[in-house]
Design a protein around this motif. Structure first.
Motif, PDB file in Angstrom:
ATOM      1  N   TYR A  57       0.635  -1.113  -0.076  1.00 11.23           N
ATOM      2  CA  TYR A  57      -0.011   0.001   0.106  1.00 11.23           C
ATOM      3  C   TYR A  57       1.075   1.422  -0.031  1.00 11.23           C
ATOM      4  N   ASP A  58       2.167   1.142   0.168  1.00 13.11           N
ATOM      5  CA  ASP A  58       3.003   2.286   0.045  1.00 13.11           C
ATOM      6  C   ASP A  58       3.476   3.006  -1.266  1.00 13.11           C
ATOM      7  N   ARG A  59       2.930   2.048  -2.301  1.00 15.23           N
ATOM      8  CA  ARG A  59       3.240   2.152  -3.730  1.00 15.23           C
ATOM      9  C   ARG A  59       2.309   3.107  -4.457  1.00 15.23           C
ATOM     10  N   PRO A  60       2.389   3.728  -5.374  1.00 14.10           N
ATOM     11  CA  PRO A  60       1.435   4.538  -6.147  1.00 14.10           C
ATOM     12  C   PRO A  60       0.235   3.724  -6.455  1.00 14.10           C
ATOM     13  N   LEU A  61      -0.989   4.421  -6.552  1.00 18.93           N
ATOM     14  CA  LEU A  61      -2.189   3.563  -7.106  1.00 18.93           C
ATOM     15  C   LEU A  61      -1.855   2.843  -8.205  1.00 18.93           C
ATOM     16  N   PRO A  62      -1.523   3.411  -9.341  1.00 20.74           N
ATOM     17  CA  PRO A  62      -1.352   2.715 -10.737  1.00 20.74           C
ATOM     18  C   PRO A  62      -0.845   1.691 -10.508  1.00 20.74           C
ATOM     19  N   ALA A  63       0.339   1.473  -9.890  1.00 23.48           N
ATOM     20  CA  ALA A  63       1.236   0.288  -9.758  1.00 23.48           C
ATOM     21  C   ALA A  63       0.319  -0.689  -8.798  1.00 23.48           C
ATOM     22  N   GLN A  64      -0.110  -0.370  -7.945  1.00 30.50           N
ATOM     23  CA  GLN A  64      -1.090  -0.993  -6.971  1.00 30.50           C
ATOM     24  C   GLN A  64      -2.102  -1.740  -7.905  1.00 30.50           C
ATOM     25  N   PHE A  65      -2.680  -0.838  -8.642  1.00 27.68           N
ATOM     26  CA  PHE A  65      -4.003  -1.571  -9.789  1.00 27.68           C
ATOM     27  C   PHE A  65      -3.482  -2.553 -10.774  1.00 27.68           C
ATOM     28  N   LEU A  66      -2.404  -2.372 -11.093  1.00 26.15           N
ATOM     29  CA  LEU A  66      -1.814  -2.984 -12.268  1.00 26.15           C
ATOM     30  C   LEU A  66      -1.429  -4.477 -11.522  1.00 26.15           C
ATOM     31  N   THR A  67      -0.656  -4.450 -10.310  1.00 28.97           N
ATOM     32  CA  THR A  67      -0.219  -5.793  -9.549  1.00 28.97           C
ATOM     33  C   THR A  67      -1.599  -6.550  -9.163  1.00 28.97           C
ATOM     34  N   TRP A  68      -2.760  -5.721  -8.988  1.00 22.90           N
ATOM     35  CA  TRP A  68      -3.800  -6.522  -8.478  1.00 22.90           C
ATOM     36  C   TRP A  68      -4.687  -7.119  -9.675  1.00 22.90           C
ATOM     37  N   ALA A  69      -4.499  -6.254 -10.690  1.00 23.86           N
ATOM     38  CA  ALA A  69      -5.102  -7.153 -12.137  1.00 23.86           C
ATOM     39  C   ALA A  69      -4.337  -8.155 -12.648  1.00 23.86           C
ATOM     40  N   GLY A  70      -3.044  -7.978 -12.547  1.00 24.48           N
ATOM     41  CA  GLY A  70      -2.386  -9.129 -12.908  1.00 24.48           C
ATOM     42  C   GLY A  70      -2.646 -10.283 -12.298  1.00 24.48           C
ATOM     43  N   HIS A  71      -2.675 -10.279 -10.782  1.00 27.98           N
ATOM     44  CA  HIS A  71      -3.128 -11.506  -9.874  1.00 27.98           C
ATOM     45  C   HIS A  71      -4.388 -11.960 -10.260  1.00 27.98           C
ATOM     46  N   VAL A  72      -5.323 -11.183 -10.792  1.00 27.82           N
ATOM     47  CA  VAL A  72      -6.993 -11.510 -11.007  1.00 27.82           C
ATOM     48  C   VAL A  72      -6.900 -12.095 -12.265  1.00 27.82           C
ATOM     49  N   LEU A  73      -5.991 -11.817 -13.259  1.00 26.96           N
ATOM     50  CA  LEU A  73      -5.904 -12.590 -14.527  1.00 26.96           C
ATOM     51  C   LEU A  73      -5.568 -14.023 -14.267  1.00 26.96           C
ATOM     52  N   THR A  74      -4.764 -14.296 -13.354  1.00 27.21           N
ATOM     53  CA  THR A  74      -4.318 -15.605 -12.900  1.00 27.21           C
ATOM     54  C   THR A  74      -5.246 -16.442 -12.258  1.00 27.21           C
ATOM     55  N   GLY A  75      -6.343 -15.805 -11.505  1.00 28.56           N
ATOM     56  CA  GLY A  75      -7.421 -16.236 -10.737  1.00 28.56           C
ATOM     57  C   GLY A  75      -7.093 -15.937  -9.203  1.00 28.56           C
ATOM     58  N   ASP A  76      -6.167 -15.245  -8.947  1.00 29.10           N
ATOM     59  CA  ASP A  76      -6.000 -14.839  -7.346  1.00 29.10           C
ATOM     60  C   ASP A  76      -6.408 -13.465  -7.038  1.00 29.10           C
ATOM     61  N   LEU A  77      -7.447 -13.439  -6.432  1.00 27.46           N
ATOM     62  CA  LEU A  77      -8.093 -12.123  -5.778  1.00 27.46           C
ATOM     63  C   LEU A  77      -7.558 -11.458  -4.528  1.00 27.46           C
ATOM     64  N   GLY A  78      -6.372 -12.255  -4.048  1.00 28.79           N
ATOM     65  CA  GLY A  78      -5.750 -11.683  -3.168  1.00 28.79           C
ATOM     66  C   GLY A  78      -6.105 -12.375  -1.773  1.00 28.79           C
ATOM     67  N   TYR A  79      -5.868 -11.616  -0.688  1.00 34.88           N
ATOM     68  CA  TYR A  79      -5.685 -12.514   0.772  1.00 34.88           C
ATOM     69  C   TYR A  79      -6.591 -11.578   1.704  1.00 34.88           C
ATOM     70  N   SER A  80      -7.612 -12.005   2.326  1.00 40.02           N
ATOM     71  CA  SER A  80      -8.192 -11.234   3.106  1.00 40.02           C
ATOM     72  C   SER A  80      -7.547 -10.962   4.350  1.00 40.02           C
ATOM     73  N   TYR A  81      -7.101 -10.167   4.967  1.00 41.23           N
ATOM     74  CA  TYR A  81      -6.444  -9.956   6.341  1.00 41.23           C
ATOM     75  C   TYR A  81      -7.469 -10.035   7.429  1.00 41.23           C
ATOM     76  N   LYS A  82      -8.758  -9.545   7.005  1.00 38.55           N
ATOM     77  CA  LYS A  82      -9.811  -9.554   8.109  1.00 38.55           C
ATOM     78  C   LYS A  82     -10.123 -11.162   8.499  1.00 38.55           C
ATOM     79  N   LEU A  83     -10.443 -11.962   7.409  1.00 33.94           N
ATOM     80  CA  LEU A  83     -10.700 -13.102   7.459  1.00 33.94           C
ATOM     81  C   LEU A  83      -9.553 -14.243   7.660  1.00 33.94           C
ATOM     82  N   ASN A  84      -8.476 -13.894   7.139  1.00 34.79           N
ATOM     83  CA  ASN A  84      -7.356 -14.632   7.233  1.00 34.79           C
ATOM     84  C   ASN A  84      -7.350 -16.034   6.188  1.00 34.79           C
ATOM     85  N   GLN A  85      -8.121 -15.649   5.116  1.00 32.57           N
ATOM     86  CA  GLN A  85      -8.032 -16.416   4.259  1.00 32.57           C
ATOM     87  C   GLN A  85      -7.908 -15.941   2.681  1.00 32.57           C
ATOM     88  N   PRO A  86      -7.771 -16.762   1.550  1.00 38.86           N
ATOM     89  CA  PRO A  86      -7.858 -16.071   0.293  1.00 38.86           C
ATOM     90  C   PRO A  86      -9.286 -15.820  -0.223  1.00 38.86           C
TER      91      PRO A  86
END
Length: 314
Positions: A57-86
């Motif tokens: 979260y310390d990176r610029p927003l465009p860089a964060q979005f591109l990283t997130w979008a790249g993971h989405v294309l591989t089926g990875d929506l990230g990790y929920s730190y609230k629920l502690n699971q993918p």
């Protein structure tokens, strides 16, 4: 038809990307942030900076979005730190419960709205028509949380017919075994949906009752019931099919509030939990699923329109 489908799919992809960008930006513009929400008010500056760096979260927003979008294309929506699971696991667990709630409420709404619309069309400008119209507008303009609270006060507190809380459980089977607890959440969503469906059904039936084919059928000896069931209803359902696809966003929005009111363990309840702690991966994943469902509903509505009305050519 094939060319039309290709164009609509490409348009849908553009819409999904735009929704993802807007959602991503708006979430990161919210006051506060995930670090303080997760670590608590006593977290030190070092702990906060470490959390932000570890989660990118310390990176610029465009860089964060591109990283997130790249993971989405591989089926990875990230990790929920609230629920502690993918996030994919969270959605896979809670989406079927929300779909169950939406499906049941839509079936109930259609079962009530279509007969109401037919009744109003055949008894237009009567006391019954005006009464149903007034009730429809009242329910349509009523916020889902307010209607839910009214139903709880009436049927759970006063009459004690149903539980004030929705069903709980980790699977659809467990939820279905608690059918009485499903009544109020389903009724809340259904009553709001009935209002719009019945108005469209009324207008459509009225329009079709004045068509030439109706007069021809009656001249051929068909009774009013035969004309209504064999001819008018089929053509009158076309706008309802379109409305079903286009109503998905409002159904998801209504489910989000309704689940919170009744503590129903669906995606809406989970979204509210994630929003309270700025769980960006969870919120983005649910937002993406809702966007995909919306564009898919719109596409299915167009296809259903063509199936019900052979005159439609794409």
């Amino acid at each position: 038809m094939a060319g039309y489908l290709v164009r609509r799919v490409l348009q849908s992809l553009v819409v999904v990307v735009l929704v993802a960008v807007v959602t991503f930006v708006l979430l990161h513009l919210l006051p506060g942030g995930p670090a303080r929400a997760v670590l608590g008010p006593r977290a030190t500056s070092l702990q906060i900076s470490t959390f932000l760096r570890d989660n990118g979260y310390d990176r610029p927003l465009p860089a964060q979005f591109l990283t997130w979008a790249g993971h989405v294309l591989t089926g990875d929506l990230g990790y929920s730190y609230k629920l502690n699971q993918p996030v994919t696991a969270v959605i896979a667990d809670h989406l079927p419960k929300t779909l169950l709630l939406m499906t049941l409420s839509t079936v109930v709404a259609l079962a009530v709205a279509v007969p109401l619309g037919v009744y109003q069309a055949r008894r237009r400008n009567t006391v019954g028509d005006y009464l149903v119209t007034g009730l429809s507008f009242a329910f349509y303009s009523m916020p889902s949380f307010f209607l839910g609270e009214i139903l709880v006060l009436l049927f759970a507190v006063q009459l004690q017919w149903f539980s004030p809380l929705g069903p709980s459980g980790d699977s659809i089977g467990e939820i279905l075994t608690q059918a009485p607890a499903l009544v109020l959440p389903v009724l809340t969503l259904a009553l709001i949906t009935v209002a719009s469906f019945s108005r469209y059904a009324r207008s459509s039936v009225m329009e079709n009752l004045n068509q030439d084919y109706v007069r021809t059928a009656r001249a051929g000896g068909a009774s009013d019931g035969q004309v209504l069931t064999r001819h008018v209803l089929r053509n009158s359902l076309i706008p309802i099919v379109t409305l079903l696809g286009l109503s998905l966003p409002s159904l998801f929005a209504g489910a989000l509030i309704t689940e919170q009111v009744f503590n129903y363990p669906g995606m809406g309840f989970t979204f509210i939990q994630g929003a309270q702690v700025h769980d960006y991966p969870l919120l983005l994943g649910i937002g993406l699923v809702v966007a995909l469902a919306t564009v898919a509903g719109s596409l299915l509505a167009d296809l259903g329109y063509a199936v019900l009305d052979p005159r439609v050519k794409y």
